[in-house]
Design an enzyme around this catalytic site. Structure first.
Site, PDB file in Angstrom:
ATOM      1  N   THR A 177       0.825  -1.199   0.000  1.00 51.62           N
ATOM      2  CA  THR A 177       0.000   0.000   0.000  1.00 51.62           C
ATOM      3  C   THR A 177       0.861   1.251   0.000  1.00 51.62           C
ATOM      4  OG1 THR A 177      -0.057   0.252   2.403  1.00 51.62           O
ATOM      5  CG2 THR A 177      -1.758  -1.137   1.417  1.00 51.62           C
ATOM      6  N   ASP A 178       0.283   2.336  -0.506  1.00 50.42           N
ATOM      7  CA  ASP A 178       0.817   3.639  -0.158  1.00 50.42           C
ATOM      8  C   ASP A 178       0.497   3.856   1.321  1.00 50.42           C
ATOM      9  OD1 ASP A 178       1.937   6.155  -0.282  1.00 50.42           O
ATOM     10  OD2 ASP A 178       0.869   6.726  -2.104  1.00 50.42           O
ATOM     11  N   TRP A 179       1.215   4.776   1.961  1.00 47.60           N
ATOM     12  CA  TRP A 179       1.108   4.940   3.409  1.00 47.60           C
ATOM     13  C   TRP A 179      -0.305   5.428   3.779  1.00 47.60           C
ATOM     14  CZ3 TRP A 179       5.122   3.067   1.563  1.00 47.60           C
ATOM     15  CH2 TRP A 179       6.236   2.694   2.336  1.00 47.60           C
TER      16      TRP A 179
END
Length: 809
Positions: free
Chosen positions: A288-290
């Site tokens: 995931t992106d953060w």
């Protein structure tokens, strides 16, 4: 897309047995972009050159406990290093853990690293070899700092939205150019033993509503924007560059914040299970992106393999979707053990494939700690070997678009320098700030101010309509893609050094009011430096600003030889001054990194030649762009904002061609100090009686015969001028039933005066196919294919055609 039809995204959300903060979604009326379900998540198979890594990974996973497998899947925060994300070690089996760190133009939030030209600048170079070398040297610095996963390159956003705040991180508004530069970057990075994390998958084309909006009660008030994209457009535009990077071996894909057809990208089973892991045969892992995870069980079943971070979800505080809770989902049968085994195997296979199991590998994050407040241990990643690439990269991304004989400067005795962008900023330090979304700051999205530009050395103190970095030259954009190097060469500093060498004079006025305009009538040339700033988290409020335009006008009113240099983090219009007879030259200087001033000075004086080309179209008016501004939540979709990609494949130059709109400067355009000619176009087809559809087995990158070379186009490029220079020969193809022209090849050649060079453009099956939404395959059509060769999308002096007959004809 049918309003009122039950969304498959809602059905998927019902699977979110862990940490589902969206179970209160009940109204179907908010959804109309549909994302079909694809289950189960395919297991890694070890195809192609992944076989050995897969076997090693599978053997190690067989030795792990349930908790150890689980620990591989979620990032943790630690104060021990400066890594953006960490996967914990498993000492019992000799796994040291992973450090994941930004970004696409150098190591972020640390010291003794270089600030490379941004993705936009690399795209403007149109140089695949240089992109490879840039990736290779950056990876050496990531490795020295103990980083196993470099969070780049960026191939999404692609540039659909002209004002997107992150276009500068990728930069090419064309899938072929973006894919070619991205693939070369992946190869360079991974040949150095560092994983590339290609981002952001998929349809991430605006910053407004990229993340859920949280109300005062800590609840989601507005969901992320939904990018509603039809299947053909998805394949022919937005998936294309990702496919190129997978073919080059990308070990990691980062899923994006937005929703795709109303299903969050990091739990979209069609995107992850269907497109990425089935159609494209992806063998690595998805992260995931953060803060991009919004469900527990559902995201695991949809194909997500790793989340960052779990312990501090940025947009749903207190939610722990995986982490220690994930073993509960395995034990109670909500997620099959085979899914966790596949997640762990994919992560470890990537680790093995990059040779990161070597005992010579640095400890994760060992060189990352950085404390500006006091002494710390320095781990320098600076080398002399990287300097030629930094220098060439800075030079080649500059694009000269107007030159009425003003350039090159011929040892002028007196020049005047103007503009806020000419000087070094007062701050140039590494930092770990991340650009906040405007609604979190309490500002309206289109009218905001940032006191400090995160991860770059600039302060923005202008109102939105004048969105510029007023206090210094713009060498890099803002947000998680930005970084700071060991020094910064500002234009005025480099120009003064040149005056020292030449025994000439520089006078300057970088004040906001330009109080010394009267003195520049005696100058042989007046250089005006302006910029166009962009940052993660905020879309740009426009593509020009009145303050900078007025500054140019003031200088030009007192100087008959005014040269404008623009450090632009995206498309920048020039209509207010382009036809001013006193404006004799214009340079798009983009974002060159730490060598900025030295590079522009060398180009202006003719020590080096301009060779960059525009990786986007510059319009005469904002209304000429098909998608200029971001989408808002409109009734009845205020809580579930929608962005319909109704223009289909017709973005940037494809749109201008389809609607016969004359741009100011077309895609692929760029001037030189010399001239070039094109001749001798030839087309040869290598096969006949081709199958309509590919039939090869799937390896990473898709069906293997998609990459078969089925035609070659050759031409000759000649330097017809008197100066050595480089030309980018560009090939465009008219595919039956598609846009009139699509970029399908480019080669950059350096030639001495009078010299010629042949260029060859191989065309693959995929290059000449269109996506068949019924067959769900790339279709090679029978018919006449037109080819065009030249120096830009509108300057194509060579034309030819060839015929393809498929077996089904």
């Amino acid at each position: 897309m049918v309003p009122g039809k039950k969304s498959l995204a809602v059905a998927a959300l019902s699977l979110c047995g862990l940490g589902n903060a969206q179970q209160n979604i009940t109204s179907d009326d908010y959804f109309y972009g549909q994302s079909p379900p694809v289950y189960p998540s395919p297991n890694i198979t070890g195809t192609g050159d992944w076989a050995t890594a897969y076997q090693k990974a599978a053997a190690l996973v067989a030795q792990l406990t349930l908790e150890e497998k689980n620990n591989l899947t979620y990032g943790i925060e630690t104060t021990d290093n400066g890594c953006a994300g960490n996967i914990g070690a498993i000492p019992r089996v000799g796994f040291p853990g992973l450090c994941l760190q930004d970004a696409g133009n150098g190591v972020r939030a640390t010291d003794f690293v270089n600030s490379y030209p941004a993705g936009l600048h690399a795209a403007a170079s149109w140089n695949k070899t240089l992109a490879y070398e840039r990736g290779w040297h950056m990876a050496g610095e990531f490795k020295t700092k103990g980083v196993q996963v470099a969070l780049g390159p960026v191939v999404a956003p692609l540039g659909r939205l002209t004002t997107n705040g992150r276009n500068w991180e990728g930069g090419a508004a064309d899938p072929y150019l973006s894919g070619a530069i991205g693939a070369a970057t992946v190869e360079g990075t991974q040949d150095r033993g560092v994983m590339s994390s290609v981002k952001h998958f998929i349809g991430y084309e605006q910053e407004l509503y990229r993340n859920p909006t949280i109300n005062d009660a800590g609840e989601i008030a507005i969901q992320s924007i939904s990018s509603n994209i039809d299947d053909k457009t998805l394949h022919e535009l937005y998936l294309w560059p990702f496919q190129d990077t997978l073919k080059s071996g990308a070990a990691n894909i980062m899923c994006s914040y937005n929703r795709l057809n109303n299903s969050y990208a990091c739990q979209n089973s069609k995107a992850l299970n269907g497109l990425l892991k089935t159609e494209l045969g992806f063998q690595g892992f998805v992260v995931t992106d953060w803060g991009g995870q919004h469900s527990g069980v559902a995201s695991a079943l949809a194909g997500l393999d790793m989340t960052m971070p779990t312990g501090n979800n940025l947009f749903q505080p207190g939610e722990h979707f995986w982490g220690p809770h994930f073993t509960t989902a395995i034990n109670n049968g909500s997620v099959p053990l085979s899914r966790l085994d596949d997640m762990a195997t994919r992560i470890l296979a990537a680790w093995y494939k990059l040779g990161q199991d070597s005992p010579e590998e640095p400890t994760p994050g060992i060189g990352m700690p950085f404390d500006i407040s006091g002494p710390h241990e320095f781990v320098s990643a600076l080398t002399n070997e990287a300097k030629p690439t930094l220098w060439a990269g800075a030079l080649e991304g500059h694009v000269l678009v107007k030159n009425d004989g003003a350039l090159p400067l011929k040892c002028p005795k007196l020049i005047s320098v103007f503009g806020y962008d000419a000087i070094a900023p007062p701050q140039f330090i590494p930092n770990n700030a991340v650009a906040s979304d405007p609604w979190e700051l309490g500002f309206e999205p289109a009218f905001f101010q940032l006191d400090v530009l995160p991860n770059s050395p600039h302060i923005v103190d202008a109102p939105a309509i004048d969105q510029v970095a007023l206090n210094g030259t713009l060498s890099v954009g803002g947000g998680s893609g930005g970084n700071a190097g060991p020094y910064l060469s500002a234009p005025l500093d480099a120009l003064q050094q040149r005056a020292y060498q030449d025994n000439t004079m520089v006078q300057w006025d970088t004040s906001k009011n330009l109080t010394s305009l009267g003195g520049n009538r005696a100058a042989e040339a007046c250089l005006v430096f302006i910029n166009a700033f962009a940052t993660e988290g905020v879309d740009r409020p426009g593509t020009y600003d009145s303050y900078s335009d007025n500054l140019v006008a003031k200088v030009a009113s007192n100087c008959s030889n005014t040269i404008v240099i623009i450090h632009n983090a995206g498309v920048r219009l020039v209509e207010s001054f382009v036809d001013n007879p006193n404006v004799t030259a214009i340079v798009y200087a983009h974002l060159p990194g730490q060598y900025s001033g030295r590079a522009i000075t060398s180009l202006l004086y003719g020590d080096d030649n301009f060779s960059g080309k525009l990786p986007y179209t510059v319009a005469k008016n904002e209304t000429d762009f098909p998608a200029y501004w971001h989408s808002y939540g409109e009734a009845p979709y205020q809580e579930f904002p929608q962005s319909d990609f109704n223009e289909g494949v017709f973005i940037d130059y494809r749109h201008f061609d389809a609607h016969n709109i004359t741009p100011r400067y077309e895609f692929g355009f760029g001037l030189s100090y010399t001239t070039f000619g094109f001749s001798d176009v030839q087309v040869s087809c290598l096969e006949s009686g081709l199958d309509t559809y590919p039939s090869g087995h799937i390896e990473q990158g898709g069906a293997v015969d998609l990459w078969d070379n089925i035609a070659n186009v050759t031409a000759t490029v000649t330097n017809t001028g008197s100066v050595t220079g480089s030309e980018v020969a560009q090939l465009y193809v008219g595919i039956p039933g598609g846009p009139v022209r699509q970029l399908r090849g480019f080669e950059k050649v350096m030639l001495a005066p009078g010299a010629s060079s042949p260029v060859t453009f191989p065309l693959t099956r995929r290059d000449l196919s269109t996506w068949d939404v019924v067959a769900q395959k790339w279709e090679l059509q029978s018919g006449s294919y037109h080819v065009y060769v030249g120096s830009s999308s509108r300057d194509l002096p060579l034309t030819a055609s060839f015929q393809i007959t498929t077996s089904s004809s």
